[in-house]
Design a protein around this motif. Structure first.
Motif, PDB file in Angstrom:
ATOM      1  N   LYS A 266       0.998  -1.144  -0.227  1.00 56.22           N
ATOM      2  CA  LYS A 266      -0.018   0.025  -0.025  1.00 56.22           C
ATOM      3  C   LYS A 266       1.285   1.502   0.421  1.00 56.22           C
ATOM      4  O   LYS A 266       0.309   1.853  -0.937  1.00 56.22           O
ATOM      5  N   GLY A 267       1.629   1.301   0.622  1.00 53.82           N
ATOM      6  CA  GLY A 267       2.532   2.230   1.276  1.00 53.82           C
ATOM      7  C   GLY A 267       3.588   2.760  -0.306  1.00 53.82           C
ATOM      8  O   GLY A 267       3.880   4.092  -1.118  1.00 53.82           O
ATOM      9  N   PRO A 272       5.680   8.801  -0.184  1.00 50.93           N
ATOM     10  CA  PRO A 272       5.719   9.763   0.675  1.00 50.93           C
ATOM     11  C   PRO A 272       4.848  11.101   0.918  1.00 50.93           C
ATOM     12  O   PRO A 272       4.475  11.261  -0.176  1.00 50.93           O
ATOM     13  N   LYS A 273       3.957  10.858   2.332  1.00 48.27           N
ATOM     14  CA  LYS A 273       2.818  11.568   1.952  1.00 48.27           C
ATOM     15  C   LYS A 273       1.818  11.341   0.548  1.00 48.27           C
ATOM     16  O   LYS A 273       1.096  12.921   0.370  1.00 48.27           O
ATOM     17  N   GLY A 274       1.281  10.351  -0.091  1.00 49.77           N
ATOM     18  CA  GLY A 274       0.456  10.227  -0.487  1.00 49.77           C
ATOM     19  C   GLY A 274       0.972  11.165  -2.117  1.00 49.77           C
ATOM     20  O   GLY A 274       0.185  10.501  -2.638  1.00 49.77           O
ATOM     21  N   ARG A 276       3.410  10.083  -4.216  1.00 48.53           N
ATOM     22  CA  ARG A 276       2.971   8.651  -5.578  1.00 48.53           C
ATOM     23  C   ARG A 276       1.464   8.870  -6.312  1.00 48.53           C
ATOM     24  O   ARG A 276       0.852   8.632  -7.463  1.00 48.53           O
ATOM     25  N   LEU A 277       0.723   8.614  -5.068  1.00 46.73           N
ATOM     26  CA  LEU A 277      -0.593   8.611  -5.488  1.00 46.73           C
ATOM     27  C   LEU A 277      -1.973  10.126  -6.878  1.00 46.73           C
ATOM     28  O   LEU A 277      -1.449   9.634  -7.565  1.00 46.73           O
ATOM     29  N   LYS A 278      -0.576  10.918  -5.753  1.00 43.26           N
ATOM     30  CA  LYS A 278      -0.929  12.306  -6.892  1.00 43.26           C
ATOM     31  C   LYS A 278      -0.902  12.374  -7.816  1.00 43.26           C
ATOM     32  O   LYS A 278      -1.567  12.547  -8.597  1.00 43.26           O
ATOM     33  N   ASP A 279       0.934  11.886  -7.961  1.00 46.13           N
ATOM     34  CA  ASP A 279       1.114  12.058  -9.095  1.00 46.13           C
ATOM     35  C   ASP A 279       0.533  10.508 -10.632  1.00 46.13           C
ATOM     36  O   ASP A 279       0.201  11.318 -11.205  1.00 46.13           O
ATOM     37  N   VAL A 280      -0.173   9.814  -9.707  1.00 47.63           N
ATOM     38  CA  VAL A 280      -1.049   8.897 -10.690  1.00 47.63           C
ATOM     39  C   VAL A 280      -2.055   8.964 -11.173  1.00 47.63           C
ATOM     40  O   VAL A 280      -2.415   9.355 -12.623  1.00 47.63           O
ATOM     41  N   GLY A 281      -2.247   9.986 -10.285  1.00 43.21           N
ATOM     42  CA  GLY A 281      -4.172  10.656 -10.416  1.00 43.21           C
ATOM     43  C   GLY A 281      -4.047  11.697 -11.580  1.00 43.21           C
ATOM     44  O   GLY A 281      -4.680  12.401 -12.662  1.00 43.21           O
TER      45      GLY A 281
END
Length: 320
Positions: A266-267, A272-274, A276-281
């Motif tokens: 998950k991590g 770090p501090k979200g 990578r997921l923000k970049d994916v979005g």
């Protein structure tokens, strides 16, 4: 063609005499350039691509419209030695597709020597007697002319050794747009005569939600392909136009879940501090907006589906 592959054929007014329509599929080991070639022939992105093997997980159909023909390309997962239930199902998709198409294009990358995986597929193709086969030597932009000539001879020898008769052997570069048009010219005469199978202008029959999920998965793979190449699956849970928006400023809300197999992963996906997921979005949203032609609000959540690649129940829930 069986019902599982052939859509309802419809007459679209008059078509020229000798008009042809039918299905072709590209096969090959993982990362042989099948999806990139499909996108190049269709003229737009309908299949996601990645340098990681086994990026394609289901058959994706792209439609090539020509004055003399309609060529429906079926991009399949790479045939490989399966290590999971998901792998077995991907191989089943490939073999089912082979049995139903009018012509098979066998993709062999020019930058790699013919290996056991190519030979394994070639042996299987040799058993399919009636369907014409074209050998497509891909990624020619990555090699010198001398290496390409050697590769073409290797492909010819492979056919002779296994009693596999090539209708054609074609070198192409989908990235460099070299001989892509020629490949279409060679595929079309191998299709049966008949009316179009899809309306003019359709480029794929993929449901929008499936394409959106795939674009999100492609963006998610981008940063974690070395750590989690096969553990990521994406499901679009909800898509709806936001209410109370002016007609000239619509906004489509998309809520999707990114599934991984273990809590420890998950991590990695979130970062770090979200970050990578923000970049994916951000990456996925741009691709989705280009696909749909409308502004999008993309809401992503990461969830654990324990060992989903090996669990029949989880595979069903994730669409496999």
């Amino acid at each position: 063609m069986s019902d599982s592959l052939s859509p309802m054929s419809a007459m679209f007014g008059s078509v020229p005499e000798g008009y042809r329509s039918g299905f072709a599929c590209f096969v090959g080991r993982p990362n042989a350039g099948k999806s990139t070639l499909t996108n190049a022939l269709v003229g737009t992105k309908i299949a996601i691509t990645s340098s990681r093997p086994q990026t394609t997980r289901h058959s994706v159909r792209g439609i090539v419209h020509r004055e003399d023909a309609q060529l429906v390309l079926v991009d399949t997962p790479g045939l490989h030695k399966p290590r999971t239930l998901l792998g077995q199902r991907l191989n089943d998709v490939v073999r089912t597709t082979w049995a139903e198409v009018d012509v098979i294009g066998f993709c062999l990358p020019a930058d790699q020597k013919i290996g056991p995986g190519d030979r394994y597929i070639a042996k299987e193709l040799a058993e399919i007697k009636r369907t014409p086969k074209i050998a497509v030597v891909t990624k020619t932009d990555l090699v010198e002319p001398k290496i390409l000539a050697e590769r073409l001879l290797d492909v010819q020898r492979l056919g002779s050794e296994l009693g596999l008769e090539w209708a054609e052997i074609v070198p192409v570069s989908a990235v460099g747009d070299q001989q892509v048009g020629l490949l279409a010219d060679l595929l079309v005469p191998l299709l049966p005569e008949g009316p179009p199978l899809y309306p003019q202008g359709d480029l794929t029959d993929e449901p929008e939600q499936t394409m959106i999920a795939e674009l999100i998965r492609e963006a998610a793979l981008e940063g974690v392909r070395d750590e989690l190449p096969h553990s990521i699956a994406v499901v679009v849970e909800e898509m709806q136009q936001r209410e109370d928006r002016p007609a000239d400023r619509p906004l489509l809300d998309i809520h999707a879940n990114v599934y991984i197999e273990r809590p420890s992963q998950k991590g990695i996906v979130i970062g770090p501090k979200g970050s990578r997921l923000k970049d994916v979005g951000t990456k996925a949203r741009k691709q989705i907006e280009a696909l749909l032609g409308t502004p999008v609000f993309l809401d992503l959540h990461v969830k654990v589906a324990k060992d989903w690649q090996r669990d029949p129940k989880q595979l069903r829930r994730l669409g496999f």
